[in-house]
Design an enzyme around this catalytic site. Structure first.
Site, PDB file in Angstrom:
ATOM      1  N   ASP A 281       0.933  -1.148   0.114  1.00 35.87           N
ATOM      2  CA  ASP A 281       0.002  -0.088  -0.011  1.00 35.87           C
ATOM      3  C   ASP A 281       0.877   1.169   0.166  1.00 35.87           C
ATOM      4  O   ASP A 281       2.138   1.444   0.229  1.00 35.87           O
ATOM      5  CB  ASP A 281      -0.896  -0.039   1.211  1.00 35.87           C
ATOM      6  CG  ASP A 281      -2.224   0.832   1.003  1.00 35.87           C
ATOM      7  OD1 ASP A 281      -2.180   1.858  -0.022  1.00 35.87           O
ATOM      8  OD2 ASP A 281      -3.286   0.759   1.631  1.00 35.87           O
ATOM      9  N   GLU A 481     -10.372   6.731   4.428  1.00 35.82           N
ATOM     10  CA  GLU A 481      -9.336   6.221   5.401  1.00 35.82           C
ATOM     11  C   GLU A 481      -9.474   6.886   6.699  1.00 35.82           C
ATOM     12  O   GLU A 481     -10.545   7.029   7.326  1.00 35.82           O
ATOM     13  CB  GLU A 481      -7.978   6.497   4.632  1.00 35.82           C
ATOM     14  CG  GLU A 481      -7.844   5.792   3.425  1.00 35.82           C
ATOM     15  CD  GLU A 481      -6.332   5.838   2.878  1.00 35.82           C
ATOM     16  OE1 GLU A 481      -5.596   5.180   3.601  1.00 35.82           O
ATOM     17  OE2 GLU A 481      -6.265   6.060   1.513  1.00 35.82           O
TER      18      GLU A 481
HETATM   19  C1  BGC Z   1      -5.131   3.297   0.198  1.00 34.83           C
HETATM   20  C2  BGC Z   1      -5.092   2.089  -0.999  1.00 34.83           C
HETATM   21  C3  BGC Z   1      -5.021   2.811  -2.355  1.00 34.83           C
HETATM   22  C4  BGC Z   1      -3.786   3.574  -2.532  1.00 34.83           C
HETATM   23  C5  BGC Z   1      -3.658   4.269  -3.649  1.00 34.83           C
HETATM   24  C6  BGC Z   1      -3.822   3.849  -0.033  1.00 34.83           C
HETATM   25  O1  BGC Z   1      -3.707   4.853   0.856  1.00 34.83           O
HETATM   26  O2  BGC Z   1      -4.857   2.438   1.498  1.00 34.83           O
HETATM   27  O3  BGC Z   1      -6.326   1.651  -0.631  1.00 34.83           O
HETATM   28  O4  BGC Z   1      -5.421   1.957  -3.426  1.00 34.83           O
HETATM   29  O5  BGC Z   1      -3.764   4.440  -1.368  1.00 34.83           O
HETATM   30  O6  BGC Z   1      -4.378   5.318  -3.769  1.00 34.83           O
HETATM   31  C1  BGC Z   2      -3.297  10.027  -2.096  1.00 33.11           C
HETATM   32  C2  BGC Z   2      -4.043   8.903  -1.854  1.00 33.11           C
HETATM   33  C3  BGC Z   2      -3.382   7.914  -1.006  1.00 33.11           C
HETATM   34  C4  BGC Z   2      -3.029   8.462   0.382  1.00 33.11           C
HETATM   35  C5  BGC Z   2      -2.387   7.681   1.431  1.00 33.11           C
HETATM   36  C6  BGC Z   2      -2.834  10.548  -0.638  1.00 33.11           C
HETATM   37  O1  BGC Z   2      -2.048  11.691  -0.798  1.00 33.11           O
HETATM   38  O2  BGC Z   2      -3.679  10.868  -2.939  1.00 33.11           O
HETATM   39  O3  BGC Z   2      -4.288   8.076  -3.146  1.00 33.11           O
HETATM   40  O4  BGC Z   2      -4.174   6.983  -0.578  1.00 33.11           O
HETATM   41  O5  BGC Z   2      -2.432   9.875   0.085  1.00 33.11           O
HETATM   42  O6  BGC Z   2      -1.870   8.519   2.563  1.00 33.11           O
END
Ligand code: BGC
Ligand code: BGC
Length: 633
Positions: A281, A481
């Site tokens: 991830d 998230e």
């Molecule tokens: C998320 C994932 C996601 C990735 C890319 C992460 O923070 O947990 O689910 O696919 O970012 O955006």
């Molecule tokens: C990104 C997301 C990612 C996240 C993780 C963001 O800045 O745009 O895709 O999942 O950070 O912390």
């Protein structure tokens, strides 16, 4: 058209022999489009790129399908013409198409998973996956980071809406249908053919079970629980041929999954027989040790094959290279990881190891947001609605004078939720959804030309004659998230205005229908008391018209669409009533798993519900665990 497995193996071995150590390490790094140019991706022989939430070609949120395709072409073109290798390996581009191709302006946005879980409809799921794959392929992108196979057990978790259900049954059934819809059926001619894309089972493993529902937190449960509650969706996805798996941010008994060799290698690649690759991830590999390089090495040794890097992909590249030269990561592990990556690329028909490996034709641009996809999404909205209460005010007649209130009534961004154009889903307004329809648009459509009217009034005030009925659309603000983690499930503690609107309308004798936009069950007893009917619409996406389809009788006065949705999450009796899951000992929800009224059901006039808000004054994290006997500790 697509290579047989024997051929795949030959291609992979030939390709692997042609790569230097540096190129192998490059294959194991995935950079974000805002941080790596096509030239850099080619120069470092990077294996993959992604667009993170809120990242677009040229930084333009309203980038066109042409812009996306042009950027994909630029990356592929640079790699193909690379002077750094005799046999450049094509890249894979991954994106979070988690409810439709939701990062792309004009794309069809389907309901989030929690609503689809309520629909209990595997055929619908596969059709959505097919449509999503076509829209993704049309932008020149090869791979989606979906489906999410989490079984969310504590609804305070900010990713509850990405989970289909609190019980594994729904997740298991959907996993195989979605993977088949996205990739095609393994072994059949159109597997990973035009219009199909790679899928990701995410996140492995146990993320729905963290203590207090904390995002990226620790999971404390037995291995039996992990297997029986959380691994089923992954097992089904693997059986359906899923080509990639994303490691989960959570830990298990204090060890981060990104550094958990037993889970990633012994269980996933060994016992479950997964032969695709594991992607980390977002910078997840950095969480396994203080020292960057050591973190990188441990994560790869544990079984991560591709490092998803937020910003500092050069550092990850150099760290991994250093770990290899220092002997901390054995060459055999690197070869295994690269073999897995090449295998997936070969299966997708991308690698032939010929000099100019042509890419398979993508789908026409016009499929993005095409009418048949939007009709499918509208159907998904209709199927996902859950009716919790109806004292007879529903269904509405089309000649009624309807007041449409609440800040969710004409707000496509709110109805889409997180992972929509931006990462958090915030900062979007109706003009960001050229093909979208708000719930209010649906009410206008339902009443206009039928003798009725829909009047928009976000604060519920009106002048002149009283409306026949008021529909109040309210709910959570978008989040993604950890930003969506909550200490309790009380809705009105966080948002007082909708309840005030409902009560004012009730005092004036106007029948009220609540439509609740939410990513999780919440304690809404006061709002239920102040409503004559209460509908949970979850996060329905761009086709808001699906709500009016079910709330109104058809033009001829008959019922065109009944309610269909059934709760895939138990509804709490009070604000601290979580974890609350079907099968618990002492299971006593307000509305049980599987609940959902139909029009034919006897009119439900429940007594007044208790309005004591247990979230007030209670230390949020200090409450008894109600998980039941199968859970140790
Ligand atoms: C998320 C994932 C996601 C990735 C890319 C992460 O923070 O947990 O689910 O696919 O970012 O955006
Ligand atoms: C990104 C997301 C990612 C996240 C993780 C963001 O800045 O745009 O895709 O999942 O950070 O912390």
């Amino acid at each position: 058209m697509h290579p047989s497995e024997r051929r795949v193996q030959r291609i992979v071995e030939r390709c692997l022999r042609g790569l230097s150590v540096e190129q192998k390490v490059g294959q194991m790094v995935q950079a974000e489009i805002a941080n790596a140019t096509p030239t850099e991706v080619a120069e470092f022989a990077l294996g993959s790129i992604l667009n993170g939430g809120g990242s677009f070609p040229g930084g333009n949120k309203q980038a066109s399908v042409d812009d996306w395709r042009a950027l994909a072409d630029a990356y592929h073109g640079a790699v193909r013409k690379s002077t750094h290798s005799d046999h450049p390996v094509p890249i894979l581009w991954g994106t979070d198409a988690v409810h439709g191709h939701s990062n792309v302006y004009g794309a069809t946005v389907f309901p989030h998973n929690i609503g689809l879980g309520a629909a209990r409809d595997g055929d619908l799921m596969e059709a959505i996956a097919v449509a999503t794959a076509r829209e993704v392929a049309a932008t020149g992108i090869d791979w989606t980071f979906a489906p999410t196979l989490a079984v969310a057990r504590d609804d305070r978790w900010g990713r509850t809406y990405e989970s289909f259900a609190e019980h594994p049954d729904v997740v298991v059934e959907y996993a195989s249908r979605i993977v088949a819809g996205l990739q095609g059926v393994a072994g059949e001619p159109d597997f990973l053919g035009p219009g199909r894309i790679l899928a990701t089972g995410k996140h492995f493993l146990g993320e729905g079970h963290t203590t207090d529902g904390r995002d990226q937190g620790d999971v404390v449960c037995s291995e039996d629980t992990l297997r029986d509650l959380h691994a089923g969706g992954h097992r089904a996805a693997i059986a359906a041929g899923v080509q990639t798996v994303m490691a989960a941010f959570n830990s298990w008994h204090g060890t981060k999954v990104h550094g958990h060799r037993y889970l990633l290698t012994d269980v996933l690649k060994g016992a479950l027989g997964f032969d695709g690759f594991v992607v980390s991830d977002w910078d997840g590999f950095l969480q396994v040790a203080e020292d960057r390089a050591e973190a990188c090495g441990s994560s790869v040794n544990a079984g991560v094959d591709l490092l998803m890097v937020g910003v500092e992909w050069r550092a990850a590249y150099h760290d991994l290279l250093q770990q290899v030269s220092a002997g901390a990561v054995p060459m055999a592990r690197i070869d295994d990881a690269v073999r897995r990556i090449l295998r997936v690329k070969a299966r997708a028909g991308l690698v032939s190891c010929a000099r100019s490996s042509a890419r398979p034709a993508t789908v026409e641009e016009s499929v993005v947001g095409e009418p048949s996809h939007r009709e499918l999404a509208r159907r998904a909205v209709r199927r996902s609605l859950v009716l919790l209460k109806n004292d007879g005010v529903l269904p509405l007649k089309r000649d009624a004078k309807v007041l449409v209130a609440g800040d969710g009534a004409d707000n496509i961004g709110k109805q889409c939720g997180g992972w929509t154009l931006t990462w958090q889903g915030t900062g979007n307004d109706n003009s960001d959804f050229p093909n979208g329809m708000s719930l209010f648009d649906g009410f206008v459509e339902a009443t206009a030309h039928h003798g009725g009217s829909a009047i928009l009034s976000p604060n519920g005030e009106f002048g002149g004659d009283s409306p026949d009925v008021a529909v109040v659309v309210f709910g959570e603000e978008p989040y993604a998230e950890g930003d969506g983690d909550r200490d309790h499930l009380s809705y009105s503690t966080l948002h007082a205005e909708p309840l005030a609107i409902l009560r004012r309308l009730q005092e004036r004798g106007i029948p009220t229908v609540s439509v609740f936009l939410t990513g999780r069950p919440m304690w809404v007893n006061p709002e239920l008391n102040a409503s004559d009917a209460f509908v949970v619409a979850w996060l329905p996406g761009t086709e808001g018209g699906g709500v009016a389809d079910v709330l109104f009788r058809g033009p001829n006065g008959k019922l065109d669409h009944d309610f269909h949705g059934r709760l895939s999450f138990s509804w709490p009796r009070h604000a601290m009533h979580t974890p609350l899951n079907v099968g618990d000992t002492d299971y006593a929800p307000l509305f049980p798993y599987g609940y959902g009224l139909r029009y034919g059901d006897a009119i439900d006039r429940p007594g007044r519900l208790d309005e004591t808000d247990s979230a007030r004054g209670m230390p949020a994290r200090d409450r008894p665990c109600t998980m039941g006997s199968t859970y140790p500790r």
